[in-house]
Design a protein around this motif. Structure first.
Motif, PDB file in Angstrom:
ATOM      1  N   PRO A 230       0.788  -1.240   0.000  1.00  0.00           N
ATOM      2  CA  PRO A 230       0.000   0.000   0.000  1.00  0.00           C
ATOM      3  C   PRO A 230       0.818   1.288   0.000  1.00  0.00           C
TER       4      PRO A 230
ATOM      5  N   SER B 198     -14.345   4.077  12.121  1.00  0.00           N
ATOM      6  CA  SER B 198     -13.766   4.031  10.772  1.00  0.00           C
ATOM      7  C   SER B 198     -13.209   5.391  10.368  1.00  0.00           C
TER       8      SER B 198
ATOM      9  N   ALA C 253     -11.391  -2.471   7.094  1.00  0.00           N
ATOM     10  CA  ALA C 253     -11.560  -2.306   5.647  1.00  0.00           C
ATOM     11  C   ALA C 253     -11.366  -0.851   5.249  1.00  0.00           C
ATOM     12  N   ALA C 254     -11.878   0.075   6.071  1.00  0.00           N
ATOM     13  CA  ALA C 254     -11.707   1.500   5.775  1.00  0.00           C
ATOM     14  C   ALA C 254     -10.240   1.904   5.846  1.00  0.00           C
TER      15      ALA C 254
ATOM     16  N   ILE D  91      -7.673  -0.025   5.370  1.00  0.00           N
ATOM     17  CA  ILE D  91      -6.995  -0.621   4.216  1.00  0.00           C
ATOM     18  C   ILE D  91      -7.267   0.197   2.959  1.00  0.00           C
ATOM     19  N   ARG D  92      -8.518   0.603   2.759  1.00  0.00           N
ATOM     20  CA  ARG D  92      -8.828   1.465   1.602  1.00  0.00           C
ATOM     21  C   ARG D  92      -8.078   2.789   1.710  1.00  0.00           C
ATOM     22  N   GLY D  93      -7.854   3.241   2.943  1.00  0.00           N
ATOM     23  CA  GLY D  93      -7.142   4.495   3.165  1.00  0.00           C
ATOM     24  C   GLY D  93      -5.634   4.378   3.062  1.00  0.00           C
TER      25      GLY D  93
ATOM     26  N   MET E 203     -10.130  -8.917   1.928  1.00  0.00           N
ATOM     27  CA  MET E 203      -9.913  -7.482   2.095  1.00  0.00           C
ATOM     28  C   MET E 203      -8.792  -6.936   1.212  1.00  0.00           C
TER      29      MET E 203
END
Length: 616
Positions: free
Chosen positions: A31, A197, A252-253, A255-257, A296
């Motif tokens: 990431p 989150s 999950a938030a 990880i998306r971030g 995820m």
């Protein structure tokens, strides 16, 4: 690693040739974006490492807290930088003045740059007293502003990097939906999934924008446990649907971030571990690979929580625990009971075909990518101690910390609009402080509150009691002769009938009573409640008819044990800045605007809180 170090390390193993397996490419992307030069260093370094050296990069020992007192233990641990080539270390408490030279010494002993981590959950000042203390996660959430979390993340990262720490092991993504949770509590942003989150993502952005690596923990969610995983294997016995709606979203938030790392938890989740038995998530392939990597799509660094916790050690020895964690999909073994045993066991498992060489390569590649993203591949790991210390507790950082702390203070109840209190109308104040048995209490956990009150009121009498007084605790508050017995400590500092009567007499003469509860969330404590005796005494004081203010330092849930109180204030923390801000809130030095991030059962819903204007 030097040839000499390798020869020492391999006295119990046989060297494997350097034509090592390279990582496969069918993995989620890392990431944190690397430059071509950084990626080239990663691949060149990885290609040059033997199996033994690669596995060494996955081991992260703990450095003793007091290096001077435990010099022999420090020498043993520090030697691992050369003998097995560990990937990094986790450093503990004290001061930056003590710890930065130790970090420099560790870096000097290692051929590859070390990745240094620490539990800076409320800023560097939570662990090192000469750095900036920041509000706990729940206090940040009480401001209602995710920007508060981002600011906290930025300050945490800046001070971490100043001191040679790269990986502050935050934010906590656990949703604290269990009021009886003895280990998460104020470490969480609260009980609302969306709030946790948003604040976790904001904190992550702050940390990584300032050049450190954030860590979402404790995957896949420790907020609904009733036991402490430091003490036993904790359980979250919820169905998959509930886990997907409560526990998973903050991770999950994050990880998306773009969070750079995730920490596992030592908890059993039966709904996720079908066919694996009653095991901690740390060693569950269903969780660490199937859920985290697969569903995820997380491609960053994955570390265990401390492998010395009983949630693991009750089940496995250090070697087996490390092997199972790596088989599950973990990259870093943090604080093994025996770091060398963990290292040897992983190597042996690879040779036996129980762990693939490609899996080791993938893990080490992620460790090296983290180091490259941090710029450690360029050298310069030695920290200028004087410059680091000069940069801590800057006026700007302290002003921000004080402002965030004030914004977090929450007035839950104010019958008869008694706040703010006019000091001129109350000249005899009794301050009763009720402490739990945590061994880490210091006078700094109390004095800022009493002293701030004393500057505004004429006379403040203080009474301190401990739920379970021990010499190791109370000696911080008063000089205790060596010949003092446990019975004498109990008579002086415990809530005995004589002590209770003394407090009642003081209360009858007071015209304002301030009662503070100091219930700290700490490993291996197991309880976050007041004792029956302390609750009974407080109820007696409240029944006297004197104006009385109940303030919780630490867990806000204890306020629900005393619903009779007419004035209630929650602070979510116990730092000196928090103590000072609570006293200032009582006398109206600033407008109080905080809101509860959790429900206090039978007392107040999430979001409750009164706006109290500043006193003119």
């Amino acid at each position: 690693m030097s040839t000499r170090a390798v020869s020492v390390a391999l006295t119990l193993t046989v060297m494997i040739p350097c034509a090592m397996t390279q990582p496969s490419t069918d993995q989620p992307p890392f990431p944190l974006a690397l430059s071509q030069a950084q990626e080239a260093w990663v691949q060149q370094t990885l290609a040059g490492l033997s199996l033994e050296e690669r596995v060494g990069q996955m081991i992260f020992p703990a450095v003793p807290w007091d290096v001077r007192k435990h010099r022999r233990e420090f020498e043993r641990v520090a030697a691992l930088a050369g003998t097995i080539g560990v990937g990094g270390f986790i450093v503990g408490g004290g001061t930056a003045a003590q710890r930065v030279p130790v970090i420099n010494e560790l870096q000097a002993r290692s051929d590859l740059p070390l990745l240094i981590c620490a539990d800076f959950e409320a800023g560097v000042g939570l662990v090192w007293s000469d750095a900036t203390p920041l509000p706990r996660a729940m206090a940040q959430a009480a401001t209602g502003d995710p920007g508060a979390a981002r600011l906290a993340g930025e300050i945490t990262a800046r001070e971490s990097r100043l001191c040679g720490v790269h990986w502050p092991l935050v934010p906590i993504c656990d949703v604290n939906i269990n009021p009886d949770n003895p280990i998460i509590n104020v470490r969480s942003y609260g009980e609302d999934v969306e709030t946790v989150s948003r604040f976790a993502v904001a904190f992550t952005e702050g940390v990584q924008s300032a050049g450190a690596i954030a860590c979402a923990k404790h995957f896949p969610g420790h907020g609904d446990t009733a036991t402490d995983s430091h003490m036993t294997l904790a359980v979250v016995d919820a169905g998959r649907d509930r886990l997907e709606s409560v526990e998973f979203p903050p991770f999950a938030a994050a990880i998306r971030g773009g969070v750079g790392s995730v920490m596992s938890s030592h908890i059993w989740l039966p709904a996720l571990m079908e066919g694996e038995g009653q095991i901690p998530a740390t060693v569950s392939r269903n969780v660490m690979t199937g859920l985290l990597r697969g569903e995820m799509g997380f491609g960053g660094l994955v570390t265990t929580d401390s492998m010395r916790m009983r949630g693991v050690t009750e089940l496995y020895g250090p070697g087996e625990a490390a092997v199972r964690a790596v088989q599950a999909g973990v990259d870093c073994i943090l604080v093994s009971q025996d770091d060398e045993a963990a290292w040897r066991a992983i190597i042996d498992a690879v040779r036996a075909g129980e762990i693939g060489e490609a899996a080791i390569a993938r893990s080490v590649e992620r460790v090296l990518r983290a180091k490259a993203w941090l710029g450690l591949h360029e050298g310069g790991t030695q920290i200028d101690v004087d410059a680091a210390l000069a940069g801590l507790q800057s006026p700007a950082a302290m002003a921000t910390a004080r402002g965030l702390t004030r914004r977090s203070i929450t007035v839950i109840r104010d019958h008869d609009s008694a706040l703010p209190v006019d000091p001129a109308a109350h000249r005899r104040v009794l301050h009763l402080a009720i402490f739990d048995e945590s061994p880490r209490w210091r006078p700094s956990s109390l004095e800022p509150f009493t002293e701030t009150l004393a500057r505004r009121f004429g006379q403040v009498r203080r009474q301190v009691v401990f739920l379970e007084p021990k010499e190791s605790i109370v000696e911080e508050f008063e000089d205790i002769p060596w010949e003092t017995t446990g019975e004498e400590i109990q008579r002086s500092w415990g809530l005995t009938p004589a002590v209770a009567e003394r407090i009642r007499e003081e209360a009858r003469e007071a015209d304002l009573i301030a009662i503070t509860t100091h219930i700290r969330i700490a490993a291996n404590k197991g309880s976050i409640s007041l004792s029956e005796e302390s609750v009974a005494l407080v109820r007696e004081l409240l029944a006297l008819g004197r104006p009385a203010i109940l303030v919780s330092f630490g867990s806000p849930y204890v306020l629900a044990e005393l619903p009779e109180a007419a004035i209630m204030i929650a602070t979510y923390d116990w730092s000196p800045l928090t103590c000072e801000a609570a006293a200032e809130a009582i006398t109206g030095e600033f407008a109080v605007t905080g809101r509860l991030p959790v429900t206090l059962p039978g007392l107040a819903p999430r979001g409750a809180g009164l706006t109290i204007p500043a006193r003119r």
